[in-house]
Design a protein around this motif. Structure first.
Motif, PDB file in Angstrom:
ATOM      1  N   GLU A  90       0.826  -1.209   0.000  1.00  0.00           N
ATOM      2  CA  GLU A  90       0.000   0.000   0.000  1.00  0.00           C
ATOM      3  C   GLU A  90       0.859   1.257   0.000  1.00  0.00           C
ATOM      4  O   GLU A  90       0.522   2.249  -0.648  1.00  0.00           O
ATOM      5  CB  GLU A  90      -0.935  -0.010   1.209  1.00  0.00           C
ATOM      6  CG  GLU A  90      -2.047  -1.058   1.088  1.00  0.00           C
ATOM      7  CD  GLU A  90      -2.914  -1.141   2.327  1.00  0.00           C
ATOM      8  OE1 GLU A  90      -2.514  -0.578   3.381  1.00  0.00           O
ATOM      9  OE2 GLU A  90      -3.982  -1.774   2.265  1.00  0.00           O
ATOM     10  N   TYR A  91       2.000   1.208   0.697  1.00  0.00           N
ATOM     11  CA  TYR A  91       2.909   2.355   0.693  1.00  0.00           C
ATOM     12  C   TYR A  91       3.435   2.592  -0.718  1.00  0.00           C
ATOM     13  O   TYR A  91       3.509   3.737  -1.181  1.00  0.00           O
ATOM     14  CB  TYR A  91       4.070   2.100   1.654  1.00  0.00           C
ATOM     15  CG  TYR A  91       4.984   3.289   1.819  1.00  0.00           C
ATOM     16  CD1 TYR A  91       4.781   4.202   2.843  1.00  0.00           C
ATOM     17  CD2 TYR A  91       6.047   3.501   0.948  1.00  0.00           C
ATOM     18  CE1 TYR A  91       5.610   5.305   2.999  1.00  0.00           C
ATOM     19  CE2 TYR A  91       6.874   4.604   1.083  1.00  0.00           C
ATOM     20  CZ  TYR A  91       6.664   5.499   2.117  1.00  0.00           C
ATOM     21  OH  TYR A  91       7.478   6.600   2.251  1.00  0.00           O
ATOM     22  N   ARG A  92       3.809   1.529  -1.399  1.00  0.00           N
ATOM     23  CA  ARG A  92       4.306   1.668  -2.770  1.00  0.00           C
ATOM     24  C   ARG A  92       3.285   2.351  -3.647  1.00  0.00           C
ATOM     25  O   ARG A  92       3.604   3.238  -4.438  1.00  0.00           O
ATOM     26  CB  ARG A  92       4.665   0.282  -3.324  1.00  0.00           C
ATOM     27  CG  ARG A  92       5.288   0.302  -4.716  1.00  0.00           C
ATOM     28  CD  ARG A  92       4.281   0.127  -5.836  1.00  0.00           C
ATOM     29  NE  ARG A  92       4.924   0.102  -7.148  1.00  0.00           N
ATOM     30  CZ  ARG A  92       4.290   0.120  -8.312  1.00  0.00           C
ATOM     31  NH1 ARG A  92       2.958   0.151  -8.337  1.00  0.00           N
ATOM     32  NH2 ARG A  92       4.950   0.106  -9.444  1.00  0.00           N
ATOM     33  N   TYR A  93       2.018   1.961  -3.524  1.00  0.00           N
ATOM     34  CA  TYR A  93       0.990   2.549  -4.384  1.00  0.00           C
ATOM     35  C   TYR A  93       0.615   3.959  -3.943  1.00  0.00           C
ATOM     36  O   TYR A  93       0.313   4.807  -4.788  1.00  0.00           O
ATOM     37  CB  TYR A  93      -0.246   1.644  -4.411  1.00  0.00           C
ATOM     38  CG  TYR A  93      -0.154   0.603  -5.502  1.00  0.00           C
ATOM     39  CD1 TYR A  93      -0.599   0.873  -6.784  1.00  0.00           C
ATOM     40  CD2 TYR A  93       0.415  -0.646  -5.254  1.00  0.00           C
ATOM     41  CE1 TYR A  93      -0.498  -0.066  -7.799  1.00  0.00           C
ATOM     42  CE2 TYR A  93       0.517  -1.593  -6.262  1.00  0.00           C
ATOM     43  CZ  TYR A  93       0.062  -1.294  -7.537  1.00  0.00           C
ATOM     44  OH  TYR A  93       0.172  -2.232  -8.540  1.00  0.00           O
ATOM     45  N   ASP A  94       0.667   4.238  -2.670  1.00  0.00           N
ATOM     46  CA  ASP A  94       0.292   5.579  -2.207  1.00  0.00           C
ATOM     47  C   ASP A  94       1.360   6.618  -2.530  1.00  0.00           C
ATOM     48  O   ASP A  94       1.046   7.774  -2.813  1.00  0.00           O
ATOM     49  CB  ASP A  94       0.030   5.570  -0.702  1.00  0.00           C
ATOM     50  CG  ASP A  94      -1.338   4.992  -0.361  1.00  0.00           C
ATOM     51  OD1 ASP A  94      -2.063   4.583  -1.294  1.00  0.00           O
ATOM     52  OD2 ASP A  94      -1.693   4.947   0.833  1.00  0.00           O
TER      53      ASP A  94
END
Length: 825
Positions: free
Chosen positions: A337-341
């Motif tokens: 999720e961090y990668r996508y955010d």
């Protein structure tokens, strides 16, 4: 996370004291986290954590449990806040424990089955870190929910077979067939071991979402696959366009010792935010065994964690105990999720152990006896997890064991080696294999077309403030493009690129200082001298032209070449080129050359059309700026695996570039490019030479057909011989330029040399020392054509390619020319 949210987990605690405690543990809590399943990697004392009082127990529980996170080095407060909120949430998202247990069973039982049935056979077991499987499952399941359609996975050999069946979803029968080594005759002299080959498949997540998986083929050079996988992801993203970074996810799995020790890892990490190489974030997983072959962490890396290298970037590093699968899955979700955010890299340090030796034939009790006494009696992870969550593992074990028994029978009955992959449709027009003259295409252009391209190449906006020197260059290029001045290499290349772009062939070129060119020869990007805005004429040829990308790279060879190889693997219709600043700088990428570029087809049946542009020529510039090491590439030539060429004129370079991408025969091209000859009159070409149909593998000497001495050579020395012959007003000897060294144009040379009826001797002339250059490669081939008439003239064998003295170089070169030309004719 706000103090208010934290306060929900406490009652009557002073908010300021709580925040001070939380801040200390946010910064340093990872040093005392419970990360090592075997307890060898204990907590590290830190003065800011030697505190007691209100909120400390809560802070310690959050940041010193099975998850330790390094994130306070990130300068962006929004990103730090994002991690705080998820770490400090009183109610983390639930996990599917039945699914986790099933994956752990599959991972461990697979390894146990192979271990018992193929005793003494290498497989590089995942045991001790089988939590990798639920970790990948959660990453891919979450990626599917984020819109991912495909994941590009790069990893070395440890756990690879496990990942192939449990994540890539290949049939287990294919793995058993590999252990049975079926169909050995199909790979005589080629192929690769089973734990190096790539695979494709479809992953199906818990929610039913599917992600296509591409596990990249890799060599034993553990981290060499990193930039290759990222380059492949970039190519796939480029195909898609704006949504590419959402739909294509790169995931790299590293060993702990390799991540810390191999320089290509650092080079690849540094590509993360560079415009020519970014992929919107790569998820890095360190499959951390706390050992490298026989080497302990204290001898493998200088910091506390193997992941410390990643702190050079403003990205989070999640450390997690591999024997807490719930925590592992939670970290996988957060990382993805961090990668996508935020569109950046993220590191997951999955800490476990290695149940067996480096390979299954190795005895680790010799070098780590205490550790392996403890491991010997340590239960399997699925057994530990089943007890801890109160689930029965036996039904999962029995079901999967039955699957493996059936798969083993199917694998043993296979008669053909299974191909564990399906190539994308964009490879269907292309082929490899032996060279066939029928693959040739015409590469010439009409004068009108050349004029059209020239007009666009020399044009820039009216309000653009151009540098006076560049303006003069463009004026000269206009004259070249209209035939009023001979073409130099820079203009020939620009015309080749421009013509291909207008034929819907994309261009991608990168290297150190490649936008301008090491030798001031390219100037593909114009820089406004007032505000430094950029204008790229090659991108403004026509409204419907193909994409043209030319990038300055980081100061690295290995990772950038690996990236471009990967890009070429997934964009075969693009002309992809990597350029060395000087030819021998490619030495820094020798692993990529040996393990991917020249051998990918032979090992994995995977093609590539990557072009390596390697400046070469002895000009008195010293050992490191003279030779591109022609001999090394020729030594690697076999089975028509690549092309090795040295175009001696601008027109030849033009035709070679166009041929490389217009032919459907996809092979790497090693192209030795000039330095001093880039603008030399001898190497320049009339515009009419671009109208002729094709690249010439050999350039004959029609002026000396009656010569008694025939000189054969390649590159700059041919021009120097002609100039010296002209200066001395000699009619001979004949001077033939070998423009393509491999595939060796034997039939063409046989016909050509047969025309020199009076020749008493044929001499190979090279400016390289006797133990370098093309000499040892061409000698047996030329002897087949001219027999005992063959001699050679070259510098004496030497440990270095060239002298560092300009005057010494002139003396040596003059001697070469004198010996080669002889008394004249």
């Amino acid at each position: 996370m706000s103090t208010l949210t934290i306060s929900n987990q406490t009652t009557g605690v002073d908010s300021e004291k709580l925040e001070r405690a939380m801040d200390a543990f946010r910064r340093w809590g990872y040093l005392q986290a419970n990360l090592d399943p075997l307890g060898h990697f204990g907590p590290l004392s830190h003065p800011e954590l030697n505190i007691s009082g209100e909120g400390v127990d809560l802070a310690r529980r959050i940041y010193c449990g099975s998850i330790g996170v390094e994130f306070m080095h990130i300068p962006d407060p929004e990103r730090r806040q994002w991690i705080q909120e998820r770490m400090e949430s009183p109610q983390p998202e639930p996990v599917d424990r039945s699914r986790i247990l099933d994956q752990l069973v599959r991972a461990d039982v697979f390894e146990q089955t192979i271990h018992s049935r193929y005793i003494g056979t290498k497989r590089y077991s995942l045991e001790g870190n089988t939590a990798l499987i639920p970790l990948l499952d959660e990453i891919l399941n979450t990626a599917s929910a984020q819109g991912a359609e495909q994941a590009v996975l790069g990893m070395s050999h440890r756990g690879r077979l496990n990942v192939i069946i449990n994540i890539v979803s290949r049939p287990a029968a294919e793995i058993f067939a590999g252990f049975e080594d079926v169909d050995p005759r199909s790979v005589l002299g080629g192929g690769d071991v089973k734990y190096h080959v790539g695979a494709t498949g479809i992953f199906t997540g818990a929610s039913g979402g599917q992600v296509r998986i591409h596990l990249v083929s890799n060599p034993s050079h553990l981290e060499a696959v990193d930039p290759v996988a990222v380059g492949r992801a970039r190519a796939k993203q480029t195909r898609i366009g704006r949504e590419g970074k959402t739909k294509i996810l790169p995931v790299l799995m590293h060993g702990d010792a390799a991540f810390a020790g191999q320089g290509i890892t650092a080079e690849t990490l540094n590509l993360a935010n560079l415009r020519g190489y970014t992929v919107g974030g790569t998820v890095h997983i360190i499959v951390n065994n706390l050992i490298g072959f026989t080497t302990n962490p204290s001898d493998a890396y200088s910091g506390r964690f193997s992941s410390d290298l990643a702190k050079r970037l403003p990205i989070p590093i999640f450390h997690v105990n591999g024997e807490d699968p719930d925590a592992v899955v939670r970290v996988g979700r957060m990382a993805l999720e961090y990668r996508y955010d935020f569109g950046t890299d993220v590191v997951v340090d999955l800490i476990g152990f290695r149940r067996h030796g480096h390979s299954e034939v190795d005895d680790p009790t010799i070098t780590q006896p205490i550790l392996y006494r403890k491991i010997k009696d340590h239960p399997l992870l699925y057994q530990i997890y089943a007890r801890s969550v109160g689930l029965d593992a036996q039904p999962h074990v029995e079901k999967f064991q039955a699957e493996l028994d059936a798969a083993e029978k199917a694998g043993k009955s296979m008669v053909k080696k299974p191909a564990m992959r399906q190539l994308p449709s964009y490879w269907s027009p292309f082929h490899g294999g032996p060279y066939n003259p029928a693959d040739e295409v015409d590469t010439g252009l009409t004068v009108d077309r050349l004029h059209q391209i020239t007009d666009a190449l020399v044009k820039y906006p009216e309000d653009f403030h151009i540098h006076p020197k560049v303006q003069k260059l463009l004026e000269q290029r206009r004259e070249m493009g209209y035939g009023r001045r001979p073409l130099d290499f820079g203009m020939a290349e620009a015309l080749a690129f421009g013509s291909l772009a207008l034929e819907n062939v994309p261009i991608r070129l990168s290297g150190q200082d490649s936008r301008r060119g090491t030798f001031n020869q390219r100037h593909s990007v114009l820089i406004d001298i007032v505000d430094e805005k950029e204008y790229v004429p090659l991108c403004h040829l026509a409204p419907q032209q193909a994409r043209v990308e030319i990038y300055n790279s980081e100061l690295s060879e290995a990772a950038v070449m690996g990236f471009e190889y990967g890009y070429a693997r997934d964009y075969p219709e693009t002309l992809v080129a990597w350029e060395a600043q000087f030819g021998d700088f490619a030495n820094g990428a020798q692993t990529v050359i040996d393990q991917f570029v020249v051998s990918g087809e032979d090992k994995w049946d995977l093609l590539s059309g990557l072009v390596l542009l390697l400046p070469h020529g002895h000009e008195g510039q010293g050992p490191e700026h003279s030779s591109a090491r022609i001999e090394r590439y020729l030594q690697l030539c076999a089975r028509d695996n690549m092309q090795v060429c040295q175009p001696s004129t601008a027109a030849q370079y033009f035709h070679l570039l166009r041929r490389q991408v217009l032919r459907k025969w996809r092979k790497p091209l090693i192209c030795f490019t000039p330095k001093s000859m880039l603008r030399h009159p001898e190497a320049m070409s009339p515009l009419s030479e671009l109208e002729r149909p094709r690249f010439q593998d050999v350039i004959a000497d029609e002026t000396a057909l009656h010569a008694k001495r025939v000189l054969l050579c390649t590159g700059k020395i041919a021009h120097e011989l002609r100039m010296e012959r002209r200066k001395l007003k000699m009619q001979g000897p004949a001077i033939i330029s070998l423009e393509q060294m491999y595939p060796f144009p034997e039939d063409e040379l046989r016909e050509l040399l047969g025309r020199y009826k009076n020749a008493a001797e044929f001499i190979w002339v090279q400016e390289e020392p006797a133990n370098m250059g093309a000499l040892t490669f061409v000698t047996p081939r030329l002897k087949r054509l001219v027999g005992s008439k063959l001699r050679s003239i070259k510098r004496a064998a030497n440990a270095t390619p060239a002298t560092g003295s300009a005057k010494a170089h002139e003396l040596e070169q003059k001697t070469l020319l004198t010996l080669a030309l002889g008394k004249g004719e």
